[in-house]
Scaffold this active site. Structure first.
Site, PDB file in Angstrom:
ATOM      1  N   ASP A  60       0.703  -1.181   0.367  1.00  8.87           N
ATOM      2  CA  ASP A  60      -0.093  -0.113   0.142  1.00  8.87           C
ATOM      3  C   ASP A  60       0.915   1.318   0.247  1.00  8.87           C
ATOM      4  O   ASP A  60       0.362   2.458  -0.048  1.00  8.87           O
ATOM      5  CB  ASP A  60      -1.114   0.065   1.303  1.00  8.87           C
ATOM      6  CG  ASP A  60      -2.028  -1.448   0.985  1.00  8.87           C
ATOM      7  OD1 ASP A  60      -2.495  -1.461   0.318  1.00  8.87           O
ATOM      8  OD2 ASP A  60      -2.449  -1.567   2.030  1.00  8.87           O
ATOM      9  N   CYS A  61       2.037   1.209   0.132  1.00  9.63           N
ATOM     10  CA  CYS A  61       2.856   2.128   1.099  1.00  9.63           C
ATOM     11  C   CYS A  61       4.356   1.916  -0.185  1.00  9.63           C
ATOM     12  O   CYS A  61       4.764   1.169   0.283  1.00  9.63           O
ATOM     13  CB  CYS A  61       2.883   2.899   1.822  1.00  9.63           C
ATOM     14  SG  CYS A  61       3.224   2.099   3.709  1.00  9.63           S
ATOM     15  N   CYS A  64       5.927  -0.122   3.112  1.00  9.64           N
ATOM     16  CA  CYS A  64       5.789  -1.778   2.835  1.00  9.64           C
ATOM     17  C   CYS A  64       6.568  -2.509   1.758  1.00  9.64           C
ATOM     18  O   CYS A  64       7.557  -3.636   2.217  1.00  9.64           O
ATOM     19  CB  CYS A  64       4.498  -2.161   2.032  1.00  9.64           C
ATOM     20  SG  CYS A  64       2.728  -1.728   2.472  1.00  9.64           S
ATOM     21  N   CYS A 394      -1.441   5.558  26.950  1.00  9.07           N
ATOM     22  CA  CYS A 394      -1.956   4.367  25.751  1.00  9.07           C
ATOM     23  C   CYS A 394      -2.256   5.842  24.759  1.00  9.07           C
ATOM     24  O   CYS A 394      -2.217   6.811  24.808  1.00  9.07           O
ATOM     25  CB  CYS A 394      -3.425   4.402  26.074  1.00  9.07           C
ATOM     26  SG  CYS A 394      -4.314   3.889  24.432  1.00  9.07           S
ATOM     27  N   CYS A 396      -3.949   7.032  22.016  1.00  6.00           N
ATOM     28  CA  CYS A 396      -4.725   6.822  20.792  1.00  6.00           C
ATOM     29  C   CYS A 396      -4.987   8.135  20.568  1.00  6.00           C
ATOM     30  O   CYS A 396      -5.000   8.488  19.282  1.00  6.00           O
ATOM     31  CB  CYS A 396      -5.791   6.908  21.678  1.00  6.00           C
ATOM     32  SG  CYS A 396      -6.492   4.636  22.385  1.00  6.00           S
ATOM     33  N   ASP A 438       6.356  23.343 -16.540  1.00  5.02           N
ATOM     34  CA  ASP A 438       5.967  22.871 -17.738  1.00  5.02           C
ATOM     35  C   ASP A 438       5.694  24.189 -18.497  1.00  5.02           C
ATOM     36  O   ASP A 438       5.156  24.592 -18.185  1.00  5.02           O
ATOM     37  CB  ASP A 438       5.210  21.799 -18.404  1.00  5.02           C
ATOM     38  CG  ASP A 438       5.503  21.505 -19.692  1.00  5.02           C
ATOM     39  OD1 ASP A 438       6.508  21.453 -20.351  1.00  5.02           O
ATOM     40  OD2 ASP A 438       4.259  21.067 -20.032  1.00  5.02           O
ATOM     41  N   THR A 440       3.718  24.113 -22.267  1.00  3.53           N
ATOM     42  CA  THR A 440       2.790  24.049 -23.053  1.00  3.53           C
ATOM     43  C   THR A 440       1.521  22.711 -22.234  1.00  3.53           C
ATOM     44  O   THR A 440       2.021  22.182 -21.675  1.00  3.53           O
ATOM     45  CB  THR A 440       3.072  23.211 -24.085  1.00  3.53           C
ATOM     46  OG1 THR A 440       4.002  24.106 -24.521  1.00  3.53           O
ATOM     47  CG2 THR A 440       2.580  22.478 -25.317  1.00  3.53           C
ATOM     48  N   ASP A 630       1.940  18.568 -17.292  1.00  2.00           N
ATOM     49  CA  ASP A 630       0.356  18.034 -17.943  1.00  2.00           C
ATOM     50  C   ASP A 630       0.963  17.083 -18.641  1.00  2.00           C
ATOM     51  O   ASP A 630       0.423  15.883 -19.268  1.00  2.00           O
ATOM     52  CB  ASP A 630      -0.392  18.934 -18.171  1.00  2.00           C
ATOM     53  CG  ASP A 630       0.149  19.791 -19.753  1.00  2.00           C
ATOM     54  OD1 ASP A 630       1.620  20.104 -19.757  1.00  2.00           O
ATOM     55  OD2 ASP A 630      -0.798  19.642 -20.780  1.00  2.00           O
ATOM     56  N   ASP A 716      -6.418  11.049  28.914  1.00  3.97           N
ATOM     57  CA  ASP A 716      -6.631  10.188  27.725  1.00  3.97           C
ATOM     58  C   ASP A 716      -7.484  11.249  26.857  1.00  3.97           C
ATOM     59  O   ASP A 716      -7.684  11.473  25.183  1.00  3.97           O
ATOM     60  CB  ASP A 716      -6.674   8.624  27.596  1.00  3.97           C
ATOM     61  CG  ASP A 716      -6.095   8.065  26.368  1.00  3.97           C
ATOM     62  OD1 ASP A 716      -4.965   8.467  25.624  1.00  3.97           O
ATOM     63  OD2 ASP A 716      -6.669   7.215  25.639  1.00  3.97           O
TER      64      ASP A 716
END
Length: 734
Positions: A60-61, A64, A394, A396, A438, A440, A630, A716
């Site tokens: 996925d990235c 990985c 924790c 979170c 760029d 054009t 582009d 928390d």
């Protein structure tokens, strides 16, 4: 119609686009601040032994890719490993046959391998792919509803929801631990959820897992879209070609072409390989590779790159490139090379968890056992303090702090017509101090327009334009279409033309009202009295054509690719926020100079894709650079830059290769995008400070005996609410 000599340029030498494996990198050179889960290895070199290759499914990235490398490095006998994330390819050098061991190691790490020559498996349906996430969302909603009616039942429902969401994440964390990746983000998420369950924060535990799964799905979608761009680049070469042997035509696979083969390409067809022109003359659209704003004339013997389109005629060419070594193949390799040079950006939470999570668990354990063991203190109060520290520790709020800000930032960008592919791209965008454009299709509209009509000897401008449109009507050449469109926009009556004939390397002629009318490049018709005016127009970046009747000059037409309406406003706004700009274009220097002067920008002209990469690398070394383009020719430069940004109206390859895209095709959106990215980066820092600051305060108060479990829960939960509310401010940012 022939392209005027003022726009003619030497055939690009795409053979200079050579790919060489990146030099071996050490941890310092990879640029990830020690965050890589395994050292980024260089491309495998020729070693004594065997080389094996696979395609990897499930990445996925870029992180990985590091996990796969780390797993394969554990296999005995492996000497070199490289995972190319852009093409999902795994390359392994080993001194013996380790295929089975490598496949087992990668499978154990939670990924799948397939042979490179095996067909791509059909993608699962969207419903099946997103079923775990949808199930968790439904369970969260049901749990919340039960909590409103019956607290004990709601708590049990949240526990069940957490366990369902935790199972695949914890399983992957265990796989990664076994393969050598001890503190991946899956490990952090498992610890966070189990810790939250342990202290009774069941709703929070379930919500953390839900947010994590949403982030993973978005990341997987972005990775899939990026790989589609690579596939689109490869699709520029047609799969089949028409080969001519002994006067006989045969249809063959593109991969079967060899240097010396003669091929035919029909008008509108693409070249399947690099080739030299056999026909006396032909016009080719090379904009996908060079950025040239209009088709370019090629004469017999000149080289034409794979992927170029024959504009106006059937052309015969001689193949000069080996299979897998055409201009398109070399651009693809440049993209991969640039991808490898850019060190993978590890997510902050994954890096910090290596220190934070083990440290807080160790501190909690020491608080619970050291005083009773070493100082004969009562066990119950110190176990209570240890549990409180676990609650405070924790992560979170810390886990939510970054994705909450990123999600809000990405949503706010989407509302403003900007697609940013993930948090890493958003973070990099906030650091940009230079922008390379760029020309054009990016700073300009990308379509020639008639800018001046100058009649000779009192010739009426509208009559001159109508006459030119009559000759050009039906032509597919961009300049011809611009002339016809201008005549139609003025609602002129275009006379009928007969005996239209293209003149090789010169222009086009036809009979109009019984008179022979010629349209050609300014340099192809002797008119010394007009030379100064033609020179002035060409110096202003315009293309000049002459209209003559029976060898008598009737007048001039000037055409130019015009600036986008908001180009000047966008450049000025970039300067106001401290971002400098430069134009990098494959177009001719005079056209580039005219646009650059109008915008107050520096420029580099006549650049091939490899030249753009070189310029981008040089600029990037001074300060973080964004490349805006582009076209396909911009894709390698986009990858080499700190961040690549595509115009929404650009090619599919540019859109998919880029890290961000201006879907509204408005350049002013670039400034909004950078401002939003900077605000998001600041918001992330604020969230991390809130999350860690509150934990630091309550850590001290807990050790002093001031804070109990209920205050720890409040701290928390309060930190989570604060960082979420802070992140939501980005949605309201103007």
């Amino acid at each position: 119609m022939s392209t005027p000599d003022s726009n003619r340029k030497p055939a690009p030498q795409f053979s200079s686009l050579r790919f060489s494996p990146a030099a071996a990198q050490n941890d310092d050179a990879c640029g990830c601040d020690g965050a890589c889960e395994a050292p980024a290895t260089s491309a495998p070199k020729s070693v004594q032994g065997s080389r094996f290759s696979w395609n990897v499914n499930g990445m996925d990235c870029a992180a990985c890719a590091r996990k796969v490398e780390n797993a394969v490095l554990q296999v005995s006998g492996v000497s070199q490993v490289q995972v190319v994330f852009a093409t999902e390819k795994l390359l392994v050098d080993a001194d013996r046959d380790v295929r089975q061991q490598v496949e087992n190691a990668v499978t154990a790490a939670g990924y799948q391998l397939r042979n490179t020559d095996a067909p791509q498996e059909a993608a699962p349906s969207r419903l099946r792919e997103n079923l775990p996430l949808i199930s968790l969302i439904i369970m969260m909603a049901l749990s919340w509803g039960l909590e409103q009616i019956n607290h004990p039942a709601g708590q049990l429902a949240f526990v069940a929801t957490t366990l369902v969401g935790l199972f695949p994440i914890a399983r992957q964390a265990l796989r990664l631990i076994k393969s050598g990746s001890w503190f991946a983000i899956e490990t952090l998420m498992s610890i966070a959820a189990i810790g939250a369950l342990f202290i009774g924060a069941t709703a929070e535990a379930a919500m953390v897992l839900l947010l994590f799964l949403i982030g993973e799905r978005l990341e997987a979608w972005a990775a899939s879209r990026a790989r589609q761009g690579v596939s689109a680049l490869m699709a520029l070469k047609p799969e089949i070609a028409v080969r001519v042997r002994d006067g006989q035509r045969e249809t063959v696979a593109q991969r079967d072409l060899r240097p010396g083969d003669v091929i035919e390409v029909a008008a509108g067809g693409r070249l399947p390989a690099d080739a030299t022109l056999l026909s006396p003359f032909a016009s080719f659209d090379e904009s996908a590779l060079t950025g040239e704003s209009v088709p370019v004339d090629r004469n017999a013997g000149e080289r034409v790159a794979a992927g170029a389109t024959s504009v106006d005629r059937l052309a015969q060419l001689t193949v000069v490139s080996e299979p897998g070594d055409s201009a398109i193949d070399r651009i693809l390799k440049l993209i991969e090379e640039a991808e490898e040079r850019r060190a993978p950006i590890e997510r902050f939470i994954d890096r910090f968890s290596r220190i934070y999570t083990p440290a807080i668990m160790l501190v909690a354990l020491l608080v619970a056992v050291v005083p009773p063991l070493m100082m004969s203190a009562a066990w119950l109060p110190w176990i209570y303090k240890g549990l409180t520290l676990l609650l405070i520790g924790c992560p979170c709020a810390l886990v939510i702090s970054t994705p909450a800000a990123i999600t809000s930032g990405l949503a706010a960008a989407a509302r403003r017509g900007a697609l940013i592919k993930g948090g890493a791209a958003l973070e990099q965008l906030g650091r940009v101090r230079q922008v390379a454009f760029d020309k054009t299709g990016t700073l300009t509209v990308g379509k020639p327009q008639v800018t001046a009509i100058i009649g000779a000897n009192a010739m009426n401008n509208n009559d001159l334009l109508a006459l030119a449109a009559a000759v050009e009507q039906g032509s597919s050449h961009p300049l011809a279409q611009a002339i016809v469109q201008e005549a139609q926009s003025r609602q002129l009556t275009i006379p009928a033309a007969a005996a239209q004939r293209a003149l090789a390397g010169s222009g086009i002629e036809a009979e109009v009202n019984g008179q022979k009318v010629l349209i050609c490049a300014a340099g192809k018709f002797p008119a010394p009295e007009w030379d100064e005016q033609v020179q002035q127009l060409e110096n202003a970046g315009q293309t000049v054509v002459i209209v003559a009747q029976n060898d008598t000059l009737l007048g001039l037409l000037a055409l130019r690719d015009t600036l986008r309406a908001d180009a000047r406003e966008a450049v000025d706004a970039l300067h106001q926020i401290g971002v400098q700009g430069v134009i990098l274009t494959g177009d001719n220097p005079r056209a580039a100079a005219a646009i650059a002067a109008e915008l107050g920008l520096d420029y580099r002209a006549g650049l091939l894709p490899a030249d753009k990469v070189t310029e981008v690398n040089a600029l990037n070394a001074r300060a973080p650079l964004a490349m805006v383009g582009d076209g396909i020719n911009d894709a390698p430069a986009m990858k080499a830059a700190t961040i690549g940004i595509a115009m929404g109206g650009g090619t599919d390859v540019a859109l998919e290769t880029a890290d961000a895209a201006l879907t509204g095709n408005r350049l002013t959106g670039l400034v909004q995008m950078i401002r939003l990215a900077r605000a998001t980066h600041a918001n992330i820092r604020q969230n991390i400070a809130i999350a860690l600051g509150l934990k630091g305060i309550f850590l001290v108060t807990t050790l002093l005996g001031i804070t109990g479990l209920w205050l720890a829960v409040l701290a928390d939960t309060g930190a989570t609410v604060l960082v979420t509310a802070n992140a939501l401010r980005l949605l309201r940012k103007k």
